[in-house]
Design a protein around this motif. Structure first.
Motif, PDB file in Angstrom:
ATOM      1  N   GLY A  66       0.834  -1.204   0.000  1.00 40.14           N
ATOM      2  CA  GLY A  66       0.000   0.000   0.000  1.00 40.14           C
ATOM      3  C   GLY A  66       0.861   1.243   0.000  1.00 40.14           C
ATOM      4  O   GLY A  66       2.072   1.179   0.218  1.00 40.14           O
ATOM      5  N   ALA A  67       0.221   2.363  -0.231  1.00 42.24           N
ATOM      6  CA  ALA A  67       0.968   3.603  -0.385  1.00 42.24           C
ATOM      7  C   ALA A  67       1.848   3.900   0.839  1.00 42.24           C
ATOM      8  O   ALA A  67       3.050   3.989   0.736  1.00 42.24           O
ATOM      9  N   ARG A  68       1.244   4.046   1.968  1.00 42.88           N
ATOM     10  CA  ARG A  68       2.033   4.296   3.168  1.00 42.88           C
ATOM     11  C   ARG A  68       1.181   4.003   4.396  1.00 42.88           C
ATOM     12  O   ARG A  68      -0.013   3.760   4.288  1.00 42.88           O
ATOM     13  N   LEU A  69       1.831   4.007   5.528  1.00 44.06           N
ATOM     14  CA  LEU A  69       1.131   3.754   6.781  1.00 44.06           C
ATOM     15  C   LEU A  69       0.164   4.900   7.036  1.00 44.06           C
ATOM     16  O   LEU A  69       0.542   6.057   7.022  1.00 44.06           O
ATOM     17  N   GLN A  70      -1.101   4.558   7.258  1.00 45.74           N
ATOM     18  CA  GLN A  70      -2.070   5.622   7.491  1.00 45.74           C
ATOM     19  C   GLN A  70      -2.286   5.823   8.984  1.00 45.74           C
ATOM     20  O   GLN A  70      -2.030   4.928   9.778  1.00 45.74           O
ATOM     21  N   SER A  71      -2.791   7.017   9.314  1.00 42.50           N
ATOM     22  CA  SER A  71      -2.905   7.331  10.739  1.00 42.50           C
ATOM     23  C   SER A  71      -3.841   6.348  11.429  1.00 42.50           C
ATOM     24  O   SER A  71      -3.651   6.018  12.597  1.00 42.50           O
ATOM     25  N   ALA A  72      -4.826   5.841  10.680  1.00 40.82           N
ATOM     26  CA  ALA A  72      -5.745   4.869  11.280  1.00 40.82           C
ATOM     27  C   ALA A  72      -4.998   3.609  11.708  1.00 40.82           C
ATOM     28  O   ALA A  72      -5.243   3.067  12.784  1.00 40.82           O
ATOM     29  N   ASP A  73      -4.078   3.166  10.855  1.00 40.80           N
ATOM     30  CA  ASP A  73      -3.305   1.974  11.204  1.00 40.80           C
ATOM     31  C   ASP A  73      -2.444   2.240  12.433  1.00 40.80           C
ATOM     32  O   ASP A  73      -2.401   1.444  13.365  1.00 40.80           O
ATOM     33  N   ALA A  74      -1.760   3.386  12.397  1.00 42.81           N
ATOM     34  CA  ALA A  74      -0.856   3.726  13.493  1.00 42.81           C
ATOM     35  C   ALA A  74      -1.618   3.785  14.816  1.00 42.81           C
ATOM     36  O   ALA A  74      -1.167   3.272  15.835  1.00 42.81           O
ATOM     37  N   LYS A  75      -2.815   4.368  14.756  1.00 39.77           N
ATOM     38  CA  LYS A  75      -3.648   4.515  15.941  1.00 39.77           C
ATOM     39  C   LYS A  75      -3.986   3.134  16.522  1.00 39.77           C
ATOM     40  O   LYS A  75      -3.881   2.899  17.714  1.00 39.77           O
ATOM     41  N   LEU A  76      -4.381   2.249  15.621  1.00 36.53           N
ATOM     42  CA  LEU A  76      -4.748   0.903  16.043  1.00 36.53           C
ATOM     43  C   LEU A  76      -3.547   0.148  16.615  1.00 36.53           C
ATOM     44  O   LEU A  76      -3.646  -0.492  17.661  1.00 36.53           O
ATOM     45  N   ILE A  77      -2.440   0.252  15.899  1.00 36.34           N
ATOM     46  CA  ILE A  77      -1.250  -0.498  16.308  1.00 36.34           C
ATOM     47  C   ILE A  77      -0.784  -0.069  17.693  1.00 36.34           C
ATOM     48  O   ILE A  77      -0.368  -0.879  18.506  1.00 36.34           O
ATOM     49  N   ARG A  78      -0.913   1.247  17.962  1.00 29.24           N
ATOM     50  CA  ARG A  78      -0.505   1.738  19.281  1.00 29.24           C
ATOM     51  C   ARG A  78      -1.342   1.136  20.400  1.00 29.24           C
ATOM     52  O   ARG A  78      -0.890   1.033  21.525  1.00 29.24           O
ATOM     53  N   GLN A  79      -2.574   0.720  20.062  1.00 28.06           N
ATOM     54  CA  GLN A  79      -3.444   0.164  21.106  1.00 28.06           C
ATOM     55  C   GLN A  79      -3.358  -1.349  21.194  1.00 28.06           C
ATOM     56  O   GLN A  79      -4.095  -1.974  21.930  1.00 28.06           O
ATOM     57  N   PHE A  80      -2.464  -1.923  20.421  1.00 33.37           N
ATOM     58  CA  PHE A  80      -2.334  -3.385  20.404  1.00 33.37           C
ATOM     59  C   PHE A  80      -2.107  -3.969  21.793  1.00 33.37           C
ATOM     60  O   PHE A  80      -1.357  -3.429  22.580  1.00 33.37           O
ATOM     61  N   SER A  81      -2.714  -5.103  22.037  1.00 32.19           N
ATOM     62  CA  SER A  81      -2.393  -5.832  23.260  1.00 32.19           C
ATOM     63  C   SER A  81      -1.274  -6.823  22.925  1.00 32.19           C
ATOM     64  O   SER A  81      -0.873  -6.943  21.777  1.00 32.19           O
ATOM     65  N   GLU A  82      -0.800  -7.531  23.935  1.00 31.79           N
ATOM     66  CA  GLU A  82       0.280  -8.499  23.688  1.00 31.79           C
ATOM     67  C   GLU A  82      -0.213  -9.651  22.817  1.00 31.79           C
ATOM     68  O   GLU A  82       0.573 -10.430  22.310  1.00 31.79           O
ATOM     69  N   LYS A  83      -1.528  -9.768  22.711  1.00 33.56           N
ATOM     70  CA  LYS A  83      -2.068 -10.865  21.912  1.00 33.56           C
ATOM     71  C   LYS A  83      -1.954 -10.611  20.413  1.00 33.56           C
ATOM     72  O   LYS A  83      -2.196 -11.496  19.606  1.00 33.56           O
ATOM     73  N   ALA A  84      -1.663  -9.356  20.054  1.00 31.19           N
ATOM     74  CA  ALA A  84      -1.727  -9.005  18.635  1.00 31.19           C
ATOM     75  C   ALA A  84      -0.375  -9.050  17.944  1.00 31.19           C
ATOM     76  O   ALA A  84       0.643  -8.641  18.492  1.00 31.19           O
ATOM     77  N   LEU A  85      -0.389  -9.582  16.731  1.00 25.75           N
ATOM     78  CA  LEU A  85       0.796  -9.544  15.869  1.00 25.75           C
ATOM     79  C   LEU A  85       0.469  -8.647  14.696  1.00 25.75           C
ATOM     80  O   LEU A  85      -0.663  -8.622  14.226  1.00 25.75           O
TER      81      LEU A  85
END
Ligand SMILES: Nc1nc2c(ncn2[C@@H]2O[C@H](COP(=O)(O)OP(=O)(O)OP(=O)(O)O)[C@@H](O)[C@H]2O)c(=O)[nH]1
Ligand SMILES: [Mg+2]
Length: 343
Positions: free
Chosen positions: A104-123
Motif C-alpha cells: 500500500g501507499a504508506r502507513l495511514q494514521s488509522a493503522d498507526a492509531k490501532l497499532i498503538r493500542q495493540f495488546s500483547e495478543k496481537a501480531l
C-alpha cells in the motif's frame, strides 16, 4: 475429561489486505474455498469461521474506506467481547493478526492509531510482501519499528508462501501465553500443532531457501553490473544500497522485518572490507569479482541468520561469510552476467 485446546485466531485489518488469502495459506487445502477471496470488491461479510484440528480462524470483514478506526474496532471487539461473555475459556480469542498491506501507499494514521493500542495478543502482519518495493520496505519498516517491537512484525506473502513459518512460531508463542492451561495440556496442543503443520513447514522452508538463493545470485550479479561502471574507487554507495536491499528482501523471505540494528550487523560483516578491498584493487576488472563476491557472501550469511530464526552468533555468521566468499571466488561473474543478459 478436559477438552482439547484449540487456538482461536482473529484475523482483521482493512478490506482487501489479504486476510482470507492468509487463512487459506495457513490451512490445509480445502479449508478456505477460493470463492472466499475477491479481487475486486469487499468480500468477507461479518465473521467467517474456518476450523481446523488445531486452530479456529475467525476471518473478519475488512475495514471499509470511510469507516473510522473506532467504528471498525467496535465491530471487531464486539466479537471478542461476546466470546469473553460466553465464560468458556475455549471460546476466547487467543491471538490477533492485524494485517496491513505492505504494498500500500504508506502507513495511514488509522493503522498507526490501532497499532498503538495493540495488546500483547496481537501480531502485526505486513501482507503482500512480494509486491513491496525497495523504498517502501525501508521506510515502512522504520516507521512500524517506532510503534511496536520488531519481533511482533511479520512479513508474509500468501501468494509466494513466504514468512508463514515465522508467523506460525510467533502465533504459537502468543497463543500459548493466552491459553494459560496446565503444562500437560499445552504439550498435547504443541504436539498436535506440530503434526498438523509438519509437511506445510517443510514446504515453506524449502520454498524460502530456494527464493533466498535466487535473490542472492541476482543481487551479486547486480553488484557486478554496478562495479563495471567506472565510478571513483571510493564510491561504494550504490553497492552498499544494493546489499541493503538484498538483506531486507532476505529477511522478508523468512518473515522477518529487518531493522537498522540487524542491517548494520549483517552488512557490517563486510562493510569495512567492501570499501577497503575495492580501493585496494587498482585494476578495474578486479572490482567485479570483489563486489559480487562480497555481496554473495553477505547474502549467504544473512540467509543462514534468518533461517536459524535470527539465532546465529557473530562467530558462526563470520564463518558462513568466509565460506561463501571462497565459494564466490570460483564463480565467473562476468560470464554469469552475460548469461542473464541472454535470457
Ligand atoms: N500479490 C499478492 N496478492 C495477494 C496476496 N494475498 C492476497 N492477495 C490478493 O489480494 C486480494 C484480496 O484478497 P483477500 O484475501 O480477499 O483480502 P481480504 O482482506 O480478505 O478482503 P476482504 O474480505 O474484502 O476484507 C486478492 O486479489 C488476492 O489474490 C499476496 O500475498 N500477494
Ligand atoms: Mg476476506
Amino acid at each position: 475429561m478436559s477438552q482439547k485446546i484449540t487456538a482461536n485466531i482473529l484475523v482483521c485489518g482493512k478490506s482487501g489486505v489479504g486476510k482470507t488469502s492468509l487463512v487459506q495459506a495457513m490451512t490445509l487445502p480445502g479449508t478456505v474455498p477460493d470463492e472466499a477471496i475477491s479481487d475486486s470488491r469487499p468480500c468477507t461479510q461479518g465473521f467467517d469461521l474456518y476450523q481446523t484440528e488445531v486452530a479456529n480462524f475467525i476471518d473478519c470483514q475488512g475495514m471499509e474506506p470511510g469507516q473510522t478506526v473506532e467504528q471498525y474496532c467496535s465491530t471487531v471487539m464486539g466479537e471478542v467481547v461476546q466470546r469473553l461473555d460466553s465464560d468458556k475459556s475455549e471460546n476466547l480469542v487467543h491471538a490477533i493478526w492485524y494485517c496491513l498491506n505492505g504494498s500500500g501507499a504508506r502507513l495511514q494514521s488509522a493503522d498507526a492509531k490501532l497499532i498503538r493500542q495493540f495488546s500483547e495478543k496481537a501480531l502485526l502482519i505486513v501482507s503482500k510482501a512480494d509486491l513491496m518495493r525497495k523504498e517502501q520496505t525501508e521506510s515502512l519498516l522504520a516507521e512500524l519499528g517506532t510503534l511496536l517491537p520488531v519481533e511482533r512484525i511479520i512479513l508474509v506473502s500468501s501468494m509466494e508462501k513466504t514468512g508463514l513459518a515465522n508467523l506460525l512460531d510467533e502465533t504459537q508463542k502468543v497463543a500459548e501465553t493466552s491459553i494459560d492451561q496446565a503444562e500437560e495440556e499445552l504439550n498435547a496442543f504443541r504436539l498436535r500443532w506440530e503434526e498438523y503443520y509438519s509437511s506445510m513447514r517443510q514446504l515453506w522452508r524449502s520454498g524460502a531457501d530456494a527464493a533466498a538463493d535466487e535473490l542472492i545470485t541476482w543481487a551479486a550479479g547486480r553488484a557486478a553490473a554496478i562495479a563495471i561502471i567506472p565510478l571513483p574507487l571510493a564510491d561504494v554507495g550504490p553497492l552498499v544500497a544494493n546489499e541493503a536491499y538484498m538483506i531486507y528482501k532476505l529477511g522478508a523471505v523468512y518473515g522477518y522485518a529487518v531493522d537498522k540494528t540487524v542491517l548494520t550487523m549483517l552488512a557490517g560483516m563486510a562493510g569495512g572490507s567492501m570499501a577497503g578491498k575495492l580501493a585496494a584493487s587498482f585494476l578495474p576488472f578486479l572490482k567485479i569479482p570483489i563486489a559480487a563476491g562480497i555481496t554473495y557472501a553477505v547474502g549467504k550469511a544473512a540467509k543462514a541468520y534468518f533461517a536459524s530464526g535470527m539465532s546465529l552468533s557473530k562467530e558462526e555468521l563470520r564463518r558462513e561469510f568466509l565460506n561463501a566468499e571462497k565459494e564466490a571466488k570460483k564463480t565467473d561473474w562476468k560470464q554469469k552476467m552475460q548469461e542473464e543478459e541472454e535470457e
